[in-house]
Enzyme design. Structure first.
Site, short mmCIF file in Angstrom:
data_model
loop_
_atom_site.label_atom_id
_atom_site.label_comp_id
_atom_site.label_asym_id
_atom_site.label_seq_id
_atom_site.Cartn_x
_atom_site.Cartn_y
_atom_site.Cartn_z
N ALA A 219 0.83 -1.35 -0.04
CA ALA A 219 -0.47 -0.13 -0.20
C ALA A 219 0.85 1.41 0.21
CB ALA A 219 -0.78 0.25 1.35
N ASN B 111 1.49 -3.46 8.69
CA ASN B 111 2.32 -3.81 7.42
C ASN B 111 3.88 -2.83 6.46
OD1 ASN B 111 1.50 -6.18 7.25
ND2 ASN B 111 -0.71 -5.91 6.66
N HIS C 69 -1.51 7.19 4.36
CA HIS C 69 0.01 6.66 4.58
C HIS C 69 1.51 8.43 4.67
CE1 HIS C 69 -1.14 3.25 4.92
NE2 HIS C 69 -2.00 3.24 3.23
N1 NDP Z 1 1.91 -5.01 2.44
C1 NDP Z 1 0.85 -3.90 2.64
O1 NDP Z 1 0.73 -2.88 2.21
C2 NDP Z 1 -0.41 -4.83 3.23
C3 NDP Z 1 -0.37 -5.97 3.34
N2 NDP Z 1 -2.00 -6.71 3.97
C4 NDP Z 1 -2.11 -7.97 4.35
O2 NDP Z 1 -1.97 -8.97 2.97
C5 NDP Z 1 -3.50 -9.45 4.19
C6 NDP Z 1 -4.51 -9.90 3.09
O3 NDP Z 1 -5.26 -9.32 3.45
P1 NDP Z 1 -6.56 -9.00 2.66
O4 NDP Z 1 -6.94 -10.09 0.98
O5 NDP Z 1 -7.22 -7.38 2.56
O6 NDP Z 1 -7.34 -10.26 3.29
P2 NDP Z 1 -8.64 -11.11 3.88
O7 NDP Z 1 -9.29 -10.97 5.03
O8 NDP Z 1 -9.60 -10.26 2.28
O9 NDP Z 1 -7.99 -12.48 2.93
C7 NDP Z 1 -6.96 -13.40 3.12
C8 NDP Z 1 -7.42 -14.64 2.46
O10 NDP Z 1 -6.26 -15.43 2.89
C9 NDP Z 1 -6.55 -16.66 3.47
N3 NDP Z 1 -5.60 -17.03 4.69
C10 NDP Z 1 -5.58 -16.44 5.81
N4 NDP Z 1 -5.10 -17.36 6.51
C11 NDP Z 1 -4.04 -18.02 5.61
C12 NDP Z 1 -3.24 -18.98 5.65
N5 NDP Z 1 -2.68 -19.22 6.80
N6 NDP Z 1 -3.52 -20.02 5.06
C13 NDP Z 1 -4.29 -20.00 3.29
N7 NDP Z 1 -4.44 -18.89 3.52
C14 NDP Z 1 -5.00 -17.82 4.16
C15 NDP Z 1 -8.17 -16.18 4.14
O11 NDP Z 1 -8.97 -17.25 4.09
P3 NDP Z 1 -9.81 -16.93 5.49
O12 NDP Z 1 -11.29 -16.97 4.86
O13 NDP Z 1 -10.45 -19.05 5.91
O14 NDP Z 1 -9.48 -16.56 6.81
C16 NDP Z 1 -8.47 -15.51 2.71
O15 NDP Z 1 -8.96 -16.26 1.58
C17 NDP Z 1 -3.46 -9.06 5.20
O16 NDP Z 1 -3.91 -9.67 6.37
C18 NDP Z 1 -2.45 -8.69 5.51
O17 NDP Z 1 -1.10 -8.74 6.77
C19 NDP Z 1 -2.60 -5.94 3.71
C20 NDP Z 1 -3.41 -4.73 3.08
C21 NDP Z 1 -2.20 -4.14 2.78
O1 OAA Z 2 -3.55 -0.98 2.51
C1 OAA Z 2 -3.47 -0.50 3.35
O2 OAA Z 2 -3.44 0.52 3.38
C2 OAA Z 2 -2.28 -0.74 4.97
C3 OAA Z 2 -2.10 -1.55 5.28
O3 OAA Z 2 -3.67 -1.93 5.93
C4 OAA Z 2 -1.53 -1.68 6.34
O4 OAA Z 2 0.02 -1.32 6.71
O5 OAA Z 2 -0.94 -2.89 7.62
#
Ligand code: NDP
Ligand code: OAA
Length: 267
Positions: free
Chosen positions: A124, A190, A220
């Site tokens: 992000a 994150n 951000h």
């Molecule tokens: N770097 C960045 O800027 C950002 C990073 N992120 C990261 O991305 C991740 C995902 O975001 P988002 O898609 O919005 O989240 P969602 O909750 O919409 O989707 C997460 C998906 O991953 C699955 N999941 C959860 N745990 C596991 C596991 N151990 N093994 C396999 N699949 C798994 C979930 O399944 P189920 O529905 O069964 O739980 C779901 O399908 C966030 O948790 C965060 O850590 C997010 C935003 C910004």
């Molecule tokens: O998606 C975003 O804006 C950022 C976020 O959630 C994170 O830092 O984990």
């Protein structure tokens, strides 16, 4: 063509799969999600031209060209570490997980054992290239402010700081180090962790988190200074409808990174 396995298929995963449909050089063959959500995920993907297989783990002997994690912090331990040890290059968005003591070293060891690499995606936030280049010359300070709509902080310790449902004005819900932010706000920190890893580290990166009832964006802000000079960045990210905690730019960041592995010019 690159064959990709994706871990997780929620807001980010579905967005990525939809965008990749138009790229003939990238093919996600399989997505890995918990057993209990497989039915729901198959329904979500039914509209795709060529839906990937939905699995609960990487089949023994399977050797995708890339594995991309879009799942959450637990998936790093569960899927990314073993894939690296098997020599599969991994791309990761849940960078906040790397604030857990010892995990960076374990990922390095697994990648070295497998003779492969792990790539931490900007997600992000922007400016990671500039920050990490500035680090070479020496950084003095990095300050990050994350401002999200009040409701995006529901289910976090922000709930104990103020009444998020009835907030009338912006409220600082956290101020401290990136290490502490990642511990208390794992799903929202994150960006803080990514900035720390690129810049001054988890203990010297200062973080402020704000719940803002008047904002409908994930804003951000980064201020950095050092031998290179200084920069100020404000990124106003639109949240994904499927998950307001996540900015749409994260989806595009994954698509860009995958494209850079497949296309002859990377940028
Ligand atoms: N770097 C960045 O800027 C950002 C990073 N992120 C990261 O991305 C991740 C995902 O975001 P988002 O898609 O919005 O989240 P969602 O909750 O919409 O989707 C997460 C998906 O991953 C699955 N999941 C959860 N745990 C596991 C596991 N151990 N093994 C396999 N699949 C798994 C979930 O399944 P189920 O529905 O069964 O739980 C779901 O399908 C966030 O948790 C965060 O850590 C997010 C935003 C910004
Ligand atoms: O998606 C975003 O804006 C950022 C976020 O959630 C994170 O830092 O984990």
């Amino acid at each position: 063509m690159l064959n990709i396995t994706m871990i997780g298929c929620g807001a980010i995963g579905v967005g990525v799969l939809e965008l990749l449909e138009s790229d003939p050089q990238l093919c996600v063959d399989a997505v890995i999600v918990p057993e209990e959500s497989q039915g729901l995920v198959r329904q979500r993907l039914a509209g795709l031209r060529k839906p990937p297989q939905v699995l609960s783990e990487l089949p023994a002997g399977s050797r995708p060209d890339l594995l991309v994690e879009c799942a959450g912090h637990r998936a790093i331990e569960q899927h990314v570490l073993p894939a690296l040890a098997q020599g599969i290059p991994c791309l990761v968005v849940s960078v906040g997980a790397l604030s857990e003591p010892g995990l960076v070293e374990r990922l390095e060891a697994a990648a070295e054992f497998g003779g492969t690499r792990i790539e931490l995606l900007p997600g992000a936030i922007g400016g990671i290239d500039a920050l990490s280049a500035a680090k070479v010359g020496g950084l003095e300070s990095v300050r990050y402010t994350g401002r999200k709509p009040a409701r995006a902080w529901l289910g976090t310790p922000g709930e104990t700081v103020c009444d998020l449902e009835h907030l009338a004005e912006a409220q600082v819900i956290f101020e401290g180090s990136a290490r502490e932010a990642a511990r208390l706000y794992p799903k929202n920190a994150n960006v803080a962790a990514t900035l720390s890893l690129a810049g001054l580290g988890l203990d010297r990166t200062q973080v402020r988190l704000i719940a803002d009832p008047l904002s409908c964006e994930n804003v951000h802000q980064v201020e950095a200074s050092g031998a290179f000079g200084g920069f100020e960045l404000t990124l106003r990210g639109k949240p994904l409808a499927a998950n307001p905690k996540t900015s749409a730019l994260t989806v595009y960041s994954v698509v860009r990174a995958l494209g850079n592995h497949a296309h002859v010019i990377s940028i």
